[in-house]
Design an enzyme around this catalytic site. Structure first.
Site, PDB file in Angstrom:
ATOM      1  N   CYS A 263       0.814  -1.225   0.000  1.00 41.11           N
ATOM      2  CA  CYS A 263       0.000   0.000   0.000  1.00 41.11           C
ATOM      3  C   CYS A 263       0.841   1.266   0.000  1.00 41.11           C
ATOM      4  O   CYS A 263       0.638   2.172  -0.819  1.00 41.11           O
ATOM      5  CB  CYS A 263      -0.991  -0.011   1.162  1.00 41.11           C
ATOM      6  SG  CYS A 263      -0.264   0.190   2.809  1.00 41.11           S
ATOM      7  N   HIS A 311      -2.673   1.622   6.771  1.00 38.84           N
ATOM      8  CA  HIS A 311      -3.018   1.473   5.355  1.00 38.84           C
ATOM      9  C   HIS A 311      -3.172   2.846   4.726  1.00 38.84           C
ATOM     10  O   HIS A 311      -3.606   3.809   5.370  1.00 38.84           O
ATOM     11  CB  HIS A 311      -4.321   0.677   5.203  1.00 38.84           C
ATOM     12  CG  HIS A 311      -4.595   0.283   3.779  1.00 38.84           C
ATOM     13  ND1 HIS A 311      -3.918  -0.740   3.161  1.00 38.84           N
ATOM     14  CD2 HIS A 311      -5.454   0.783   2.848  1.00 38.84           C
ATOM     15  CE1 HIS A 311      -4.361  -0.864   1.906  1.00 38.84           C
ATOM     16  NE2 HIS A 311      -5.282   0.057   1.695  1.00 38.84           N
ATOM     17  N   HIS A 323      -5.786   1.877  -4.360  1.00 41.76           N
ATOM     18  CA  HIS A 323      -4.913   1.352  -3.311  1.00 41.76           C
ATOM     19  C   HIS A 323      -4.521  -0.087  -3.626  1.00 41.76           C
ATOM     20  O   HIS A 323      -5.110  -0.742  -4.496  1.00 41.76           O
ATOM     21  CB  HIS A 323      -5.596   1.435  -1.940  1.00 41.76           C
ATOM     22  CG  HIS A 323      -6.707   0.452  -1.739  1.00 41.76           C
ATOM     23  ND1 HIS A 323      -6.892  -0.235  -0.558  1.00 41.76           N
ATOM     24  CD2 HIS A 323      -7.716   0.033  -2.559  1.00 41.76           C
ATOM     25  CE1 HIS A 323      -7.943  -1.021  -0.652  1.00 41.76           C
ATOM     26  NE2 HIS A 323      -8.468  -0.878  -1.844  1.00 41.76           N
TER      27      HIS A 323
END
Length: 348
Positions: A263, A311, A323
């Site tokens: 990520c 994240h 993402h």
């Protein structure tokens, strides 16, 4: 006495009854799975649910960001160690040059009938002995006092550099051990998640993973053309365009492209393509620019999730982001409402 003896007599059938009871109990124990040590049979492991898989992926991602941070610190420690070693070598070369000069002077003094005590100390193979006798050097009144002083400073510099190098070497060793621990955690979590997914029905697995990379690219169609034009500047627009180009790319922990990403690696690579350098981890990326509220979001902003800031995605407009979710799903478009929102940063 006779009555007492009669009270101890046993019926002839008692032994048979007890023997039968023993056989029955033994059979029951065998059927219940008892062994000689009295342990119960292991119960089957309950199947993991979709929520369990999500949890395992989140825990793996937390460990991944810690791994990324430790890797970055290990790289820095390794570079500092190399720099210190190079600087030590240069200082040693300067000292060697000074020793040659002093050696020439010493030879001349010896031929003249004597050797300056300070020179004898300086030319010793034991630098510690020289440093211990530094007071003698300070008192040396010869015409070579300046040369001796420079050599003394060079020795001290070398010892200081060597000490710093030893500290850096220990730091590097600790960072490598930390990397090993985080890697073990990541591997264990991802293995458990993969095993759980393999035991699920195709429908449940698709619900968790969100389908194929083709589906991820199709979902981007509604915002593909509009988002870059809404970006606040050319660099943000370039970062969004790069992320669009990487839709469908696989998630690989620790990866920063060009063909696979985690990520934080995806947003790092997106802005790297625009000439902007970002930190490696989510924890550092959230502080890499100006914090903005959810209502202020513009394409190119970094959006962060979960209380531990574990994240990150790249906002592309219309409540959507691109993402890299986890190893079960490729780089994709997703609503920012999909996860607990933790904050946003505008880096340019």
């Amino acid at each position: 006495m006779a009555a007492h003896r009669r009270s101890r007599q046993r019926p002839t059938g008692g032994t048979t009854v007890r023997a039968a009871a023993t056989v029955v109990l033994a059979g029951a124990a065998t059927a219940a799975g008892f062994d000689g040590a009295g342990h119960a049979a292991p119960q089957p492991t309950p199947a993991l649910t979709g929520a369990d898989v999500d949890r395992l992926y989140r825990e793996a991602e937390v460990a991944t960001e810690k791994y990324n941070g430790a890797k970055e610190k290990a790289h820095s420690a390794r570079q500092r160690l190399r720099d210190l070693q190079d600087e030590t070598a240069r200082a040693q070369a300067r000292l060697n040059d000074a020793r040659e000069v002093l050696g020439t002077v010493a030879a001349a003094q010896y031929r003249a009938g004597g050797l300056d005590p300070a020179l004898r100390l300086m030319l010793s193979e034991d630098p510690d002995a020289y440093l211990d006798g530094a007071a003698l050097t300070e008192r040396a009144g010869s015409r070579h006092h300046a040369e001796l002083g420079r050599a003394r400073a060079q020795l001290r510099e070398i010892e200081k550099l060597r000490g710093a190098a030893r500290v850096e070497a220990k730091t590097l060793t600790a960072r490598r051990a930390e990397l090993k621990r985080h890697k073990k955690t990541i591997t264990e979590k991802l293995s458990a998640a993969r095993l759980a997914l393999s035991r699920m029905s195709p429908e449940e697995r698709d619900r968790i993973t969100g389908g194929s990379g083709r589906a991820a690219r199709t979902a981007a169609g509604a915002v593909r053309d509009a988002a870059p034009s809404q970006a606040p500047n050319a660099r943000a627009a370039q970062a969004v365009a790069y992320a669009h180009q990487k839709l469908g790319s696989p998630y690989v922990w620790g990866a920063t492209g060009p063909d696979a990403f985690d990520c934080s690696g995806l947003v790092l690579a997106a802005y790297r393509s625009a000439g902007v350098s970002l930190p490696r981890t989510t924890y550092a990326q959230i502080g890499a620019g100006r914090r903005v509220s959810r209502s202020e979001l513009l394409p190119g902003d970094l959006v962060f999730f979960y209380s531990g800031i574990s994240h990150v995605g790249l906002y592309i407009g219309n409540g959507q982001m691109i993402h890299a979710p986890n190893p079960s799903a490729p780089v994709r478009v997703a609503p920012i409402d999909q996860m607990p929102f933790a904050g946003a940063t505008r880096v340019v």
